[in-house]
Design a protein around this motif. Structure first.
Motif, PDB file in Angstrom:
ATOM      1  N   ASP A 121       0.833  -1.211   0.000  1.00 55.47           N
ATOM      2  CA  ASP A 121       0.000   0.000   0.000  1.00 55.47           C
ATOM      3  C   ASP A 121       0.864   1.255   0.000  1.00 55.47           C
ATOM      4  N   ASP A 122       1.933   1.249   0.801  1.00 57.19           N
ATOM      5  CA  ASP A 122       2.865   2.379   0.795  1.00 57.19           C
ATOM      6  C   ASP A 122       3.500   2.558  -0.578  1.00 57.19           C
ATOM      7  N   LEU A 123       3.845   1.458  -1.228  1.00 55.60           N
ATOM      8  CA  LEU A 123       4.496   1.535  -2.534  1.00 55.60           C
ATOM      9  C   LEU A 123       3.535   2.033  -3.603  1.00 55.60           C
ATOM     10  N   TYR A 124       2.279   1.623  -3.530  1.00 54.89           N
ATOM     11  CA  TYR A 124       1.308   2.142  -4.485  1.00 54.89           C
ATOM     12  C   TYR A 124       1.166   3.657  -4.310  1.00 54.89           C
ATOM     13  N   ALA A 125       1.090   4.120  -3.056  1.00 52.50           N
ATOM     14  CA  ALA A 125       0.997   5.556  -2.799  1.00 52.50           C
ATOM     15  C   ALA A 125       2.231   6.289  -3.323  1.00 52.50           C
ATOM     16  N   LEU A 126       3.401   5.645  -3.228  1.00 51.40           N
ATOM     17  CA  LEU A 126       4.620   6.223  -3.791  1.00 51.40           C
ATOM     18  C   LEU A 126       4.478   6.386  -5.300  1.00 51.40           C
ATOM     19  N   GLY A 127       3.853   5.404  -5.958  1.00 53.02           N
ATOM     20  CA  GLY A 127       3.621   5.508  -7.400  1.00 53.02           C
ATOM     21  C   GLY A 127       2.666   6.630  -7.751  1.00 53.02           C
ATOM     22  N   VAL A 128       1.593   6.786  -6.967  1.00 54.40           N
ATOM     23  CA  VAL A 128       0.659   7.891  -7.199  1.00 54.40           C
ATOM     24  C   VAL A 128       1.379   9.225  -7.029  1.00 54.40           C
ATOM     25  N   MET A 129       2.199   9.325  -5.995  1.00 52.26           N
ATOM     26  CA  MET A 129       2.953  10.551  -5.749  1.00 52.26           C
ATOM     27  C   MET A 129       3.893  10.858  -6.911  1.00 52.26           C
ATOM     28  N   ALA A 130       4.578   9.839  -7.422  1.00 49.53           N
ATOM     29  CA  ALA A 130       5.489  10.037  -8.540  1.00 49.53           C
ATOM     30  C   ALA A 130       4.724  10.480  -9.786  1.00 49.53           C
ATOM     31  N   TYR A 131       3.589   9.843 -10.045  1.00 50.27           N
ATOM     32  CA  TYR A 131       2.761  10.202 -11.209  1.00 50.27           C
ATOM     33  C   TYR A 131       2.274  11.640 -11.073  1.00 50.27           C
ATOM     34  N   ARG A 132       1.809  11.989  -9.897  1.00 50.32           N
ATOM     35  CA  ARG A 132       1.299  13.346  -9.644  1.00 50.32           C
ATOM     36  C   ARG A 132       2.419  14.377  -9.790  1.00 50.32           C
ATOM     37  N   LEU A 133       3.633  14.024  -9.366  1.00 47.91           N
ATOM     38  CA  LEU A 133       4.762  14.942  -9.458  1.00 47.91           C
ATOM     39  C   LEU A 133       5.105  15.261 -10.904  1.00 47.91           C
ATOM     40  N   VAL A 134       5.152  14.247 -11.769  1.00 45.74           N
ATOM     41  CA  VAL A 134       5.608  14.477 -13.140  1.00 45.74           C
ATOM     42  C   VAL A 134       4.500  14.947 -14.069  1.00 45.74           C
TER      43      VAL A 134
END
Length: 458
Positions: free
Chosen positions: A212-225
């Motif tokens: 779950d933490d890793l999925y949130a990291l992916g959302v954060m990365a997507y949102r950042l770029v």
């Protein structure tokens, strides 16, 4: 200061909290308020961060202090002190003091100038390392998002903060809601599936894991770029039967390098095991950031979408929704093709890229008006030239219609022939079919964003 029961206490500058003196109020979250403080006894002007509970005797603070005390990593703030502050009403509010972290929130850092894929991978690798240190001690953050990552302006250091929603193996449960605390935009597909399929029939809450933490990291990365979220259910839990398989790959929205795009896709996998571990993610990002290749040094800017056959399924979904194929068959081909052609062209004109979405006010769990976004100084989107003859476009003798003109106001803009241009990092000619050559370097024309409504639906 506010009385208990009518909101969290507000400590004015000069207030004593144990051996600490309040200097300024920094911000407020769901469970605590953060202040900049300095040590009063013995006197020390060095800044520290004090987090005071919003509610008396909040047990979350004991758990947060315990979790932070277990983690020993430069990317996680260290606890300096903990205690109780007594309100004039005699109620006790827990607090703890951490080392001061100098930096700006992740999304603000990404909006200050056109960042490159290499810079983003270096920052995300540091967050992944902090997450690895958390997982190693049996902890979970459970609220990974841009607001909880502070980055130095030059992007050399990133720190994971706010473990208020965190937990660790063996910790006493504090709530019995179906889903653990966190931000809905960053919920994993498996958490949303549990919410819709099992929570009405089960009293046991969802048990979050490292995936779950890793999925949130992916959302954060997507949102950042990209400046937007990958899922269609932004703003709440996913609808029943809805999954996250329909999001647009980041490379279709922005000029992101293949290595970063692949990592984001991995983290956003519907299958939890496919996301890997925090350590594997960090190693992948660090290796990719070290690789040679000019593509990683190209600024991340919005791509100019082009109408193509690949856009027709998107247009059909816009026109008819989930039953697009059935409705298209019922209405007849000529009428459907006409409607789809119009929508497909509108999609090509208006699909938001990274800068446009940031300006529209998308944020972690909220929205701001256009005027608020303008003050942040985010990067303007680039638009196509009137003609696109192919690879190796020569710099025009004057600015295009609508292009930013001299004098250029943004730090990242350069004046060439009376127009404002954005240098594409270390990229060298041939520059590609959407950029222009000038003195051995590659540039994109700088355009203002298209006007957005004054408010955005949260």
């Amino acid at each position: 200061m506010s009385a208990p029961g009518f909101g969290p206490p507000v400590l004015p500058p000069g207030t004593r909290v144990g051996p600490w003196r309040v200097v300024a109020r920094i911000g407020q979250g769901a469970y605590g308020t953060v202040y900049r403080v300095e040590r009063h006894e013995p006197k020390d002007p060095s800044p520290f961060a004090l987090k005071l509970a919003n509610h008396p005797q909040d047990p979350r603070f004991e758990r947060e202090v315990e979790l932070l005390g277990r983690i020993h990593h430069s990317g996680v703030p260290r606890v300096q002190d903990a205690g109780w502050w007594k309100h004039p009403s005699e109620l006790l509010f827990p607090y703890f003091v951490m080392e001061w972290v100098e930096g700006v929130p992740l999304y603000e850092w990404g909006a200050q100038r056109p960042v490159t894929s290499r810079e983003v991978m270096k920052v995300l690798a540091q967050v992944a390392r902090a997450l690895e240190a958390t997982h190693v001690v049996g902890g979970l953050h459970r609220d990974i998002k841009g607001d909880n990552v502070l980055v130095q302006a030059e992007g050399t250091t990133a720190v994971l903060t706010d473990f208020g929603a965190g937990t660790f193996r063996g910790a006493r449960p504090l709530t019995w809601q179906a889903l653990p605390p966190g931000t809905s935009e960053y919920r994993s597909p498996e958490a949303n599936r549990f919410y819709w399929r099992w929570s009405p029939h089960s009293s046991a809450p969802y048990e979050a894991g490292q995936a779950d933490d890793l999925y949130a990291l992916g959302v954060m990365a997507y949102r950042l770029v990209t400046g937007t979220y990958p899922s269609s259910h932004v703003g709440g839990e996913a609808s029943e039967g809805e999954d996250d398989s329909g999001w647009v790959p980041p490379q279709d929205r922005v000029t992101v390098c293949p290595e970063l795009a692949a990592l984001i896709r991995q983290l956003l996998s519907v299958e939890p095991m496919a996301r890997g571990s925090a350590r594997e993610v960090a190693e992948t990002l660090e290796h990719a950031a070290r690789k040679e290749g000019r593509g990683c040094d190209r600024p991340i800017l919005a791509r100019v979408p082009r109408t193509s056959p690949g856009r027709w399924p998107v247009a059909l979904r816009i026109v008819f929704g989930r039953n697009s194929r059935r409705m298209a068959a019922a209405m007849g081909i000529p009428l459907v093709l006409g409607m789809v052609w119009v929508v497909a062209n509108r999609v090509g004109e208006r699909e938001p890229g990274r800068e446009e979405a940031v300006r529209s006010g998308e944020d972690d769990g909220g929205a701001v008006g256009l005027g608020d976004a303008e003050e942040l100084g985010q990067v303007p989107a680039s638009k196509p030239a009137l003609a696109r003859p192919g690879i190796g476009l020569e710099m025009p003798k004057g600015p295009f219609p609508g292009q930013h003109r001299a004098p250029c106001k943004a730090r990242y803009e350069e004046e060439i022939h009376g127009g404002c241009w954005v240098l594409l990092g270390k990229m060298k000619p041939p520059c590609g079919d959407d950029s222009y050559e000038w003195k051995g370097a590659c540039y994109l024309a700088s355009y203002p964003p298209e006007r957005q409504p004054n408010s955005v639906k949260p």
